[in-house]
Write a protein that holds these residues in place. Structure first.
Motif, mmCIF file in Angstrom:
data_model
loop_
_atom_site.group_PDB
_atom_site.id
_atom_site.type_symbol
_atom_site.label_atom_id
_atom_site.label_comp_id
_atom_site.label_asym_id
_atom_site.label_seq_id
_atom_site.Cartn_x
_atom_site.Cartn_y
_atom_site.Cartn_z
ATOM 1 N N GLY A 40 -0.622 9.593 7.876
ATOM 2 C CA GLY A 40 -1.838 8.802 7.993
ATOM 3 C C GLY A 40 -1.970 7.703 6.959
ATOM 4 N N LEU A 41 -0.848 7.237 6.419
ATOM 5 C CA LEU A 41 -0.883 6.160 5.438
ATOM 6 C C LEU A 41 -0.872 4.789 6.101
ATOM 7 C CD1 LEU A 41 1.657 7.539 2.792
ATOM 8 C CD2 LEU A 41 -0.788 8.000 2.996
ATOM 9 N N LEU A 42 -0.382 4.714 7.340
ATOM 10 C CA LEU A 42 -0.263 3.459 8.082
ATOM 11 C C LEU A 42 -1.195 3.484 9.292
ATOM 12 C CD1 LEU A 42 3.637 3.205 8.249
ATOM 13 C CD2 LEU A 42 2.129 2.117 6.589
ATOM 14 N N TYR A 43 -1.800 2.336 9.578
ATOM 15 C CA TYR A 43 -2.633 2.238 10.779
ATOM 16 C C TYR A 43 -1.788 2.220 12.042
ATOM 17 C CZ TYR A 43 -6.919 1.225 8.181
ATOM 18 O OH TYR A 43 -8.011 1.309 7.359
ATOM 19 N N SER A 62 -3.170 -4.687 4.373
ATOM 20 C CA SER A 62 -4.032 -4.478 5.534
ATOM 21 C C SER A 62 -3.431 -3.505 6.552
ATOM 22 C CB SER A 62 -4.336 -5.817 6.217
ATOM 23 O OG SER A 62 -3.133 -6.412 6.682
ATOM 24 N N SER A 63 -2.153 -3.177 6.423
ATOM 25 C CA SER A 63 -1.486 -2.223 7.310
ATOM 26 C C SER A 63 -1.768 -0.787 6.896
ATOM 27 C CB SER A 63 0.036 -2.420 7.271
ATOM 28 O OG SER A 63 0.405 -3.743 7.480
ATOM 29 N N LEU A 64 -2.326 -0.615 5.705
ATOM 30 C CA LEU A 64 -2.473 0.704 5.100
ATOM 31 C C LEU A 64 -3.891 1.247 5.236
ATOM 32 C CD1 LEU A 64 -0.521 -0.050 1.811
ATOM 33 C CD2 LEU A 64 0.354 1.092 3.849
ATOM 34 N N THR A 65 -3.980 2.548 5.478
ATOM 35 C CA THR A 65 -5.265 3.226 5.469
ATOM 36 C C THR A 65 -5.752 3.303 4.022
ATOM 37 O OG1 THR A 65 -4.262 5.409 5.205
ATOM 38 C CG2 THR A 65 -4.580 4.620 7.474
ATOM 39 N N HIS A 70 -3.562 3.822 -1.771
ATOM 40 C CA HIS A 70 -3.374 4.503 -3.055
ATOM 41 C C HIS A 70 -1.975 5.064 -3.232
ATOM 42 C CE1 HIS A 70 -7.580 4.317 -4.230
ATOM 43 N NE2 HIS A 70 -7.892 4.625 -2.984
ATOM 44 N N LEU A 71 -1.296 5.354 -2.120
ATOM 45 C CA LEU A 71 -0.028 6.089 -2.214
ATOM 46 C C LEU A 71 1.226 5.323 -1.789
ATOM 47 C CD1 LEU A 71 -1.071 9.547 -0.725
ATOM 48 C CD2 LEU A 71 -0.865 8.931 -3.115
ATOM 49 N N PHE A 72 1.110 4.411 -0.828
ATOM 50 C CA PHE A 72 2.305 3.883 -0.177
ATOM 51 C C PHE A 72 3.267 3.178 -1.130
ATOM 52 C CE2 PHE A 72 4.848 0.811 2.159
ATOM 53 C CZ PHE A 72 5.460 1.655 3.069
ATOM 54 N N LEU A 99 10.596 13.296 0.084
ATOM 55 C CA LEU A 99 9.420 12.502 0.454
ATOM 56 C C LEU A 99 8.166 13.355 0.352
ATOM 57 C CD1 LEU A 99 10.344 10.289 3.532
ATOM 58 C CD2 LEU A 99 9.318 9.533 1.397
ATOM 59 N N GLU A 100 8.234 14.567 0.854
ATOM 60 C CA GLU A 100 7.094 15.484 0.792
ATOM 61 C C GLU A 100 6.732 15.780 -0.664
ATOM 62 O OE1 GLU A 100 4.028 17.350 2.467
ATOM 63 O OE2 GLU A 100 5.643 16.733 3.799
ATOM 64 N N LYS A 101 7.746 15.989 -1.487
ATOM 65 C CA LYS A 101 7.512 16.259 -2.910
ATOM 66 C C LYS A 101 6.828 15.064 -3.572
ATOM 67 C CE LYS A 101 9.946 16.978 -7.249
ATOM 68 N NZ LYS A 101 11.232 17.042 -7.912
ATOM 69 N N TYR A 102 7.353 13.870 -3.372
ATOM 70 C CA TYR A 102 6.750 12.668 -3.951
ATOM 71 C C TYR A 102 5.323 12.473 -3.453
ATOM 72 C CZ TYR A 102 11.433 11.163 -5.440
ATOM 73 O OH TYR A 102 12.670 11.066 -6.016
ATOM 74 N N TYR A 103 5.145 12.656 -2.153
ATOM 75 C CA TYR A 103 3.816 12.497 -1.558
ATOM 76 C C TYR A 103 2.824 13.463 -2.208
ATOM 77 C CZ TYR A 103 0.095 12.847 1.904
ATOM 78 O OH TYR A 103 -1.128 12.884 2.521
#
Length: 124
Positions: A40-43, A62-65, A70-72, A99-103
């Motif tokens: 859910g980081l991208l629209y 503007s592409s980001l939720t 905050h995260l991308f 990726l999951e760990k970083y997220y």
């Protein structure tokens, strides 16, 4: 409005000299964007109906939720700098667990920062 550019998929792939590097970059970026979209980081979905990465994808602010804003960028930087071991072997194609760990690390960081901000607000 300053709509900051975070990732130009086509430009990043074209910047690689060898075809092998272009292919690996495409796979790494596809993994990152699929993960970011699913979290859910991208629209918008950066993949077509067949599941292929849309190479012309450009990720801007503007592409980001709200969470994505905050995260991308930090997730992108950590992912593209990720190496699997001291020898510098890269396994961004297969090690999606990183990726999951970083997220999770980044998500926890913003939650802590938000709690600190909330607790430090002056009361009336």
């Amino acid at each position: 409005m300053n709509d900051q550019l975070f990732l130009d998929v086509s430009g990043l792939i074209k910047s690689q000299i060898r075809q092998r590097d272009k292919d690996n970059t495409k796979i790494c970026v596809a993994n990152l964007l699929m993960f970011a979209y699913e979290k859910g980081l991208l629209y918008d979905n950066p993949f077509d109906n067949e599941g292929n990465l849309i190479i012309s994808t450009i990720i801007r602010e503007s592409s980001l939720t709200e969470v994505g804003k905050h995260l991308f960028l930090e997730l992108l930087l950590k992912w593209m700098a990720y190496t699997d071991n001291e020898n510098g072997n890269i396994d961004r194609k297969n090690n999606i667990k990183m990726l999951e760990k970083y997220y999770n690390q980044l998500f926890q960081k913003i939650n802590v920062e938000n709690r600190l901000l909330t607790n430090n607000k002056p009361t009336e």
